[in-house]
Scaffold this motif. Structure first.
Motif, short mmCIF file in Angstrom:
data_model
loop_
_atom_site.label_atom_id
_atom_site.label_comp_id
_atom_site.label_asym_id
_atom_site.label_seq_id
_atom_site.Cartn_x
_atom_site.Cartn_y
_atom_site.Cartn_z
N UNK A 113 0.83 -1.28 -0.11
CA UNK A 113 -0.05 -0.10 0.27
C UNK A 113 0.97 1.39 0.09
N UNK A 114 0.66 2.26 0.91
CA UNK A 114 1.39 3.46 0.91
C UNK A 114 1.56 3.77 2.35
N UNK A 115 2.17 4.88 2.66
CA UNK A 115 2.42 5.05 3.80
C UNK A 115 1.52 6.12 4.72
N UNK A 116 0.62 6.72 3.85
CA UNK A 116 -0.14 7.80 4.49
C UNK A 116 -1.33 7.23 5.19
N UNK A 117 -1.87 5.96 5.12
CA UNK A 117 -2.88 5.49 5.80
C UNK A 117 -4.18 5.73 5.54
N UNK A 118 -4.40 6.38 4.62
CA UNK A 118 -5.74 7.01 4.43
C UNK A 118 -6.50 5.90 3.16
N UNK A 119 -7.64 5.46 3.56
CA UNK A 119 -8.39 4.54 2.59
C UNK A 119 -8.96 5.51 1.50
N UNK A 120 -8.30 5.67 0.50
CA UNK A 120 -9.03 6.35 -0.53
C UNK A 120 -8.77 6.09 -1.97
N UNK A 121 -9.51 6.18 -2.91
CA UNK A 121 -9.11 5.53 -4.09
C UNK A 121 -8.44 6.71 -5.00
N UNK A 122 -7.31 6.38 -5.58
CA UNK A 122 -6.43 7.24 -6.44
C UNK A 122 -5.45 6.41 -6.95
N UNK A 123 -5.96 5.95 -8.14
CA UNK A 123 -5.00 4.96 -8.83
C UNK A 123 -3.72 5.42 -9.14
N UNK A 124 -3.65 6.75 -9.50
CA UNK A 124 -2.13 7.15 -9.93
C UNK A 124 -1.27 7.72 -8.74
N UNK A 125 -1.64 7.92 -7.60
CA UNK A 125 -0.85 8.35 -6.37
C UNK A 125 -0.78 7.18 -5.23
N UNK A 126 -1.96 6.61 -5.57
CA UNK A 126 -2.08 5.34 -4.30
C UNK A 126 -2.61 3.90 -5.11
N UNK A 127 -1.82 3.61 -5.93
CA UNK A 127 -2.27 2.29 -6.58
C UNK A 127 -2.58 1.13 -6.01
N UNK A 128 -1.83 0.89 -4.72
CA UNK A 128 -1.91 -0.16 -4.11
C UNK A 128 -3.43 -0.50 -3.31
N UNK A 129 -3.72 0.59 -2.52
CA UNK A 129 -4.95 0.64 -2.07
C UNK A 129 -6.25 0.77 -2.88
N UNK A 130 -5.75 1.56 -4.12
CA UNK A 130 -6.97 1.41 -5.01
C UNK A 130 -7.28 0.33 -5.48
N UNK A 131 -6.08 -0.48 -5.87
CA UNK A 131 -6.46 -1.97 -6.33
C UNK A 131 -7.24 -2.86 -5.28
N UNK A 132 -6.86 -2.58 -3.99
CA UNK A 132 -7.52 -3.51 -2.95
C UNK A 132 -9.03 -3.03 -3.03
N UNK A 133 -9.15 -1.57 -3.15
CA UNK A 133 -10.63 -1.05 -2.96
C UNK A 133 -11.49 -1.65 -4.12
N UNK A 134 -10.72 -1.66 -5.30
CA UNK A 134 -11.48 -2.06 -6.66
C UNK A 134 -11.85 -3.64 -6.24
N UNK A 135 -11.01 -4.45 -5.68
CA UNK A 135 -11.36 -5.81 -5.58
C UNK A 135 -12.41 -5.83 -4.30
N UNK A 136 -12.17 -5.25 -3.44
CA UNK A 136 -13.35 -4.96 -2.21
C UNK A 136 -14.70 -4.97 -2.90
N UNK A 137 -14.47 -3.74 -3.58
CA UNK A 137 -16.07 -3.42 -4.31
C UNK A 137 -16.51 -4.38 -5.31
N UNK A 138 -15.82 -5.03 -6.08
CA UNK A 138 -16.51 -6.15 -7.17
C UNK A 138 -17.08 -7.22 -6.08
N UNK A 139 -16.28 -7.70 -5.21
CA UNK A 139 -16.63 -8.84 -4.54
C UNK A 139 -17.64 -8.40 -3.56
#
Ligand code: AMP
Ligand code: TRP
Length: 326
Positions: A222-248
């Protein structure tokens, strides 16, 4: 009714990317369309395969198709090499394609790593894929976005043949989901989740057990800022997890952002583990039931017969339009 065709390679490790990008669409589409789903074993041999393992992987994918909800009463499920028309049409289309356009395929470029010499099968891989699709007068091809370029080539070939000879082919369209179309590797969100990556924690395979799923998600980059927010460009790791969570889960990304406001990645990941385990549990159970059954073999035999009949009609038309045979 529209005709739908898609395929998955029997190369093991069917993962969440395959499921969310492609297989989920297969199930949705079969309600209102005539669907044909193929296990593309001839694409698999574009790279060396152990024959025994390949045979097992073919049955693995077939069982997974059924386990995710493909219904053999509604859809045709079969193995590519069981229908000779694929190889036959592939040759004819090879004669309509150019080395220039095939050299521009990004999958070929990355798989051949820009070496001067590469296996010819890797080079002509997209032509065989075009043959798969055109052989069935396909209207719609549900795939992940990584296949866009291959679908475009297929359309180009169909249009080219139609323009230079009698109208021979239906020009198909790709169908991509907005979410899930591209699931990224858990350990490196700049790469797509893939069957062949060395690190098993880069992907979640549909048959992973709970401990493995937990480990892979908890380790996900993920990244070091700890905020669960979708931002594919700057926060690709958490955005990918959000995407997975959302579809599932069926919850939107915005709903999820709200749910985890003020909470850390730890809480988010723990819940995602549960959501994933719950989503995969019924798939795994159905897979175990059917994987070694006689029923599975019967479904594939019946599928090959039905696919064969459709393909023969197309091949008759193609050969006529090309002046081939008697
Ligand atoms: P393959 O594993 O290459 O046989 O792909 C089977 C299907 O899964 C194709 O429709 C791909 O586009 C799709 N797919 C593969 N990897 C991903 C991914 N990481 N994200 C979304 N779809 C994918
Ligand atoms: N190339 C596709 C992939 O790697 C698999 C495939 C082969 C396919 N033939 C196809 C997908 C026809 C859709 C239609 O994912």
């Amino acid at each position: 009714m529209k005709r739908v065709f898609s395929g998955v390679q029997p190369t093991g490790n069917i993962h969440l990317g395959n499921y969310l990008g492609a297989l989920k669409q297969f199930v949705e589409l079969q309600e209102e369309n005539e669907c044909i789903y193929c296990i593309v074993d001839m694409h698999a041999i574009t790279v060396p395969q152990d024959p025994k393992a390949l045979r097992e992987h073919i049955l693995d994918v077939a069982a997974l198709y059924l386990a995710v909800g493909v219904d053999p009463k509604k859809s045709i499920v079969f193995v590519q090499s069981d229908v000779p028309g694929h190889a036959e049409l592939s040759w004819i289309l090879t004669c309509c394609s150019h080395t220039g356009e095939l050299s521009r395929m990004t999958q070929f470029k990355s798989k051949s790593q820009n070496k001067e010499s590469a296996p010819t099968g890797l080079f002509t891989y997209p032509v065989l894929m075009a043959a798969d699709i055109l052989l069935y007068d396909t209207d719609i091809v549900p795939v992940g976005v990584d296949q866009t370029q291959h679908i475009e080539l297929c359309r180009d070939l169909a249009i080219r043949v139609n323009n230079t000879r009698k109208k021979t082919f239906i020009v198909p369209e790709g169908r991509y989901l907005k979410e899930g179309a591209r699931i990224m590797a858990l350990d490196d969100p700049s790469k797509k989740m893939s069957k062949s990556a060395e690190n098993v924690h880069s992907r979640i395979s549909l048959l992973d057990d709970e401990a493995k799923i937990k480990k892979s998600i908890m380790k996900a980059t993920t990244d070091s800022d700890g905020v669960v927010k979708f931002d594919a460009e700057n926060k690709p790791g958490i955005s990918n997890l959000l995407n997975i969570y959302s579809v599932l889960s069926g919850m939107s990304v915005e709903e999820l952002e709200k749910k985890y406001e003020g909470k850390g990645y730890g809480d988010f990941k723990k819940d995602l583990v549960q959501v994933t385990v719950d989503a995969l549990k019924p798939i795994k159970a159905r897979y175990e039931e059917i994987r070694h059954s006689e029923e599975l073999l019967e479904i594939l035999r019946d599928g090959a017969k039905r696919a064969g009949e459709i393909s023969e009609k197309t091949m008759k038309r193609v050969k006529e339009n090309f002046g081939l045979g008697f």
